[in-house]
Design a protein around this motif. Structure first.
Motif, PDB file in Angstrom:
ATOM      1  N   MET A 112       0.827  -1.213   0.000  1.00  2.00           N
ATOM      2  CA  MET A 112       0.000   0.000   0.000  1.00  2.00           C
ATOM      3  C   MET A 112       0.862   1.265   0.000  1.00  2.00           C
ATOM      4  O   MET A 112       0.573   2.211  -0.707  1.00  2.00           O
ATOM      5  CB  MET A 112      -0.892  -0.012   1.252  1.00  2.00           C
ATOM      6  N   PHE A 113       1.918   1.262   0.806  1.00  2.00           N
ATOM      7  CA  PHE A 113       2.699   2.496   0.978  1.00  2.00           C
ATOM      8  C   PHE A 113       4.180   2.328   0.676  1.00  2.00           C
ATOM      9  O   PHE A 113       4.967   3.226   0.930  1.00  2.00           O
ATOM     10  CB  PHE A 113       2.527   3.017   2.419  1.00  2.00           C
ATOM     11  N   SER A 114       4.566   1.152   0.175  1.00  2.00           N
ATOM     12  CA  SER A 114       5.972   0.964  -0.189  1.00  2.00           C
ATOM     13  C   SER A 114       6.046   0.105  -1.436  1.00  2.00           C
ATOM     14  O   SER A 114       5.077  -0.550  -1.812  1.00  2.00           O
ATOM     15  CB  SER A 114       6.749   0.288   0.948  1.00  2.00           C
ATOM     16  N   ALA A 115       7.237   0.084  -2.050  1.00  2.00           N
ATOM     17  CA  ALA A 115       7.422  -0.658  -3.306  1.00  2.00           C
ATOM     18  C   ALA A 115       7.875  -2.092  -3.052  1.00  2.00           C
ATOM     19  O   ALA A 115       8.295  -2.780  -3.970  1.00  2.00           O
ATOM     20  CB  ALA A 115       8.432   0.067  -4.190  1.00  2.00           C
ATOM     21  N   ASP A 175       1.846  12.366   6.946  1.00  2.00           N
ATOM     22  CA  ASP A 175       2.811  12.049   5.892  1.00  2.00           C
ATOM     23  C   ASP A 175       2.153  11.766   4.541  1.00  2.00           C
ATOM     24  O   ASP A 175       2.845  11.520   3.567  1.00  2.00           O
ATOM     25  CB  ASP A 175       3.651  10.830   6.288  1.00  2.00           C
ATOM     26  N   LEU A 176       0.827  11.748   4.504  1.00  2.54           N
ATOM     27  CA  LEU A 176       0.143  11.444   3.238  1.00  2.54           C
ATOM     28  C   LEU A 176      -0.860  12.557   2.928  1.00  2.54           C
ATOM     29  O   LEU A 176      -1.613  12.969   3.801  1.00  2.54           O
ATOM     30  CB  LEU A 176      -0.597  10.102   3.343  1.00  2.54           C
ATOM     31  N   VAL A 234       4.422   6.253   0.457  1.00  2.00           N
ATOM     32  CA  VAL A 234       3.841   6.820  -0.775  1.00  2.00           C
ATOM     33  C   VAL A 234       2.735   5.867  -1.226  1.00  2.00           C
ATOM     34  O   VAL A 234       2.935   4.657  -1.300  1.00  2.00           O
ATOM     35  CB  VAL A 234       4.883   6.964  -1.908  1.00  2.00           C
ATOM     36  N   VAL A 235       1.576   6.434  -1.545  1.00  2.00           N
ATOM     37  CA  VAL A 235       0.391   5.629  -1.847  1.00  2.00           C
ATOM     38  C   VAL A 235       0.512   4.937  -3.203  1.00  2.00           C
ATOM     39  O   VAL A 235       0.937   5.541  -4.195  1.00  2.00           O
ATOM     40  CB  VAL A 235      -0.872   6.515  -1.816  1.00  2.00           C
ATOM     41  N   ASN A 236       0.136   3.680  -3.228  1.00  2.00           N
ATOM     42  CA  ASN A 236       0.112   2.864  -4.448  1.00  2.00           C
ATOM     43  C   ASN A 236      -1.145   3.229  -5.251  1.00  2.00           C
ATOM     44  O   ASN A 236      -2.272   3.023  -4.789  1.00  2.00           O
ATOM     45  CB  ASN A 236       0.070   1.388  -4.006  1.00  2.00           C
TER      46      ASN A 236
END
Lengths: 98, 503
Positions: free
Chosen positions: B35-38, B302-303, B64-66
């Motif tokens: 969801m928030f990482s690669a 943070d989002l 970071v949002v997917n």
């Protein structure tokens, strides 16, 4: 008018897993109360039609494409673990909760 | 504990009380990354290898949002007839537990991305029940805990726990219903049908692998009882760990009986979480709701907010496949099956296979005959799903073509199928290799008929005397002599010809 009393601070401290002495609780109750009062005066200015601000920068939709990137190795992931076993973080038994 | 719980028989409970249900279904999305990482979103890998600093909650990291996860969430909302928020943000749900390394779960609180929807659930007898959807929001999964040292692998009695964070940060959509009133004694059935419908929808959308045994779809079931005719809801329990369709039905059934017993004996139902145990088919007390449930939600700093546009939503709506319920209706009409026939097809899990077989050239009747008959029977023996047996639609089409052409009969066709499943090639090749073609050469048949007549002269006499039903014994002899490879109808005709009687 005191919004934040000692009991409320003790409750929050417990929820946040912060150990506080009796003196600290007294001190923090007073300090937090001042902060809450200050915010109250801001709220007097903000009318109901003004939406609450959660982000000061007017940015939206900061997205990432769904592409796999770098990961840590298991060794690196566990490097700072207080304890580990079988490639996993080892934690004390958790009781009463699930 | 479980063994000593008092229960009131279900039917008795239903005479006095109305159940109110509510469900929280968590759906794991099958995006490539979290969801928030690669880091990869993958099941069954080496522990703690699909992790990035973000997933471990290390200091200084930024999520970071997917984008795909947001789109999948909107698609789920659209399929559940929800409104899509024009703007929404993430929130932190604060609690301490070792499966959540950040000490908070990034979720949504006040403004979920999807809200105010509904799903029409068709029960087995065709009755339709509308379940209202309160919200569907985006969040992240937690890591996986394994409790060690206890006798049963359960948390009770464990000496320590091991944590694998590969699952931490996997995108989740939590679908929350409004209270479901009026299901009455059909509550357990509705519970199962609702979760089955959600699972089917997310699978059909292609946004989740939807495998309950892997935890891709997980259900918390809320149950309360109120006296019949009352409008004020009773106190509810929330049963966790109900992770199969059968368990959902049984857990609701059990909780209704348990609640009824407590109310009947004048006790108060405690608002608490309960754990489902498949082995005893009962629930045990988890922990009561307490002030530890004060999650101190606040907007995730943070989002930044997610803002949707009409154009974006319509683009996603255009990507939605035909809803499963509508597809079933269409196929049933196209194929001309009776209600019961179609229901059996659906329950046997062969609807897709039949559709493919018809597309490959078989008639609806032939496709059903094979998938519901011989293929289902063999699948049952092999304890696999019919579609997993290894019979392709082309095989069915070819088998039928061989039968229609008179090359093989139904009995031989079953042997041909054996050959195909044994890897001996296509039906045609199996017929060739095993020498299974019907004996269609009349002279070969007449030879066998003459032999059979000679072996049973008294039967031949009866037939000559007009007892045509006696011919069965001769046909049997011929079939035996040809090892089943004769066309029984043709044999019959030839017998009468030979004996000069009208069949």
């Amino acid at each position: 008018m005191s919004e934040i009393n000692r009991a409320a601070v003790a409750h929050l401290a417990r929820l946040a897993h912060i150990e506080m002495t009796a003196e600290e609780l007294d001190k923090m109750a007073g300090e937090l109360d001042v902060i809450v009062d200050s915010i109250k005066s801001v709220q007097e200015v903000a009318r109901p039609e003004v939406p609450a601000t959660s982000h000061p920068i007017p940015l939206t939709n900061v997205f990432r494409e769904d592409v796999v990137g770098e990961t840590l190795s298991q060794e690196l992931a566990l490097a700072n673990a207080p304890d580990a076993a079988d490639g996993r973080f080892k934690v004390p038994a958790i009781l009463d909760e699930e | 504990m479980a063994a000593t719980q008092d229960l009131v028989a279900f039917d008795e409970a239903m005479e006095k009380y109305d159940p109110v249900l509510g469900f929280e279904v968590h759906v794991e999305l099958n995006t490539k990354t979290k969801m928030f990482s690669a880091a990869p979103n993958a099941f069954g890998d080496v522990p703690n290898t699909n992790v990035s600093p973000v997933d471990l909650g290390l200091p200084g990291v930024l999520p970071v949002v997917n984008k795909s996860a947001v789109e999948y969430s909107i698609m789920i909302g659209l399929a559940l007839n929800c409104k899509i928020a024009e703007s929404c943000f993430f929130a932190r749900k604060n609690y301490f537990y070792p499966d959540t390394p950040k000490n908070f779960q990034t979720s949504q609180y006040e403004d979920p991305i999807c809200y105010d929807g509904y799903l029409d659930i068709e029960l087995e007898d065709g009755e339709v029940f509308r379940v209202e959807i309160e919200r569907a929001h985006m969040e992240e999964d937690a890591g996986k805990l394994t409790h060690m040292g206890g006798a049963t692998g359960r948390i009770q009695g464990a000496e320590y726990s091991l944590v694998d964070y590969n699952r931490a940060g996997v995108p989740l959509v939590e679908i929350v219903t409004k209270p479901i009133v009026g299901a009455g004694s059909r509550a357990p059935e509705l519970a199962r049908a609702y979760v089955a419908a959600v699972r089917e929808i997310v699978k059909n959308l292609g946004v989740s692998d939807a495998r309950m045994e892997r935890g891709n779809v997980r259900c918390d079931a809320n149950v309360s009882l109120m006296p019949k005719g009352a409008t004020q809801f009773g106190t509810r329990s929330e049963t966790k760990n109900v992770n199969s369709l059968r368990a959902v039905e049984r857990a609701v059934y059990f909780e209704i009986q348990r609640h009824a017993a407590m109310l009947e004996s004048g006790q108060k139902v405690v608002q608490e979480t309960r754990h489902w145990h498949e082995d005893t088919r009962s629930t045990t007390s988890g922990r009561p709701k307490s002030d530890a449930d004060d999650y101190r939600y606040f907007p995730e700093p943070d989002l930044v907010p997610v803002v949707t546009t009409k154009a974006w939503i319509e683009e996603l709506r255009a990507r939605l496949p035909e809803p499963p319920a509508e597809r079933r209706k269409r196929l049933k009409a196209d194929w001309g099956y009776a209600d019961a026939e179609f229901r059996d097809v659906v329950n046997a899990g062969v609807m897709d296979s039949i559709e493919e077989t018809i597309a490959a050239g078989a008639s609806a009747a032939v496709a059903r005959k094979w998938w519901m008959g011989e293929i289902s029977r063999r699948a049952k023996e092999a304890e696999v799903e019919p579609s997993e047996l290894g019979v392709s639609p082309q095989t069915v089409v070819e088998l039928d073509r061989l039968v229609q052409a008179g090359k093989i009969n139904d009995k031989l066709a079953r042997q041909v199928l054996d050959g195909v499943l044994a890897g001996e090639g296509s039906p045609e090749e199996v017929v060739e290799k095993r020498g299974l073609a019907v004996v269609s050469d009349d002279s070969a048949l007449l030879e066998a008929i003459d032999a059979a007549l000679a072996a049973q002269p008294e039967v031949a006499e009866k037939i000559r005397g007009g007892k045509v039903q006696a011919a069965g014994a001769i046909v049997g002899g011929v079939m035996k002599a040809t090892r089943g490879q004769a066309d029984a109808g043709r044999v019959r005709e030839l017998i009468f010809e030979r004996l000069g009687v009208q069949g």
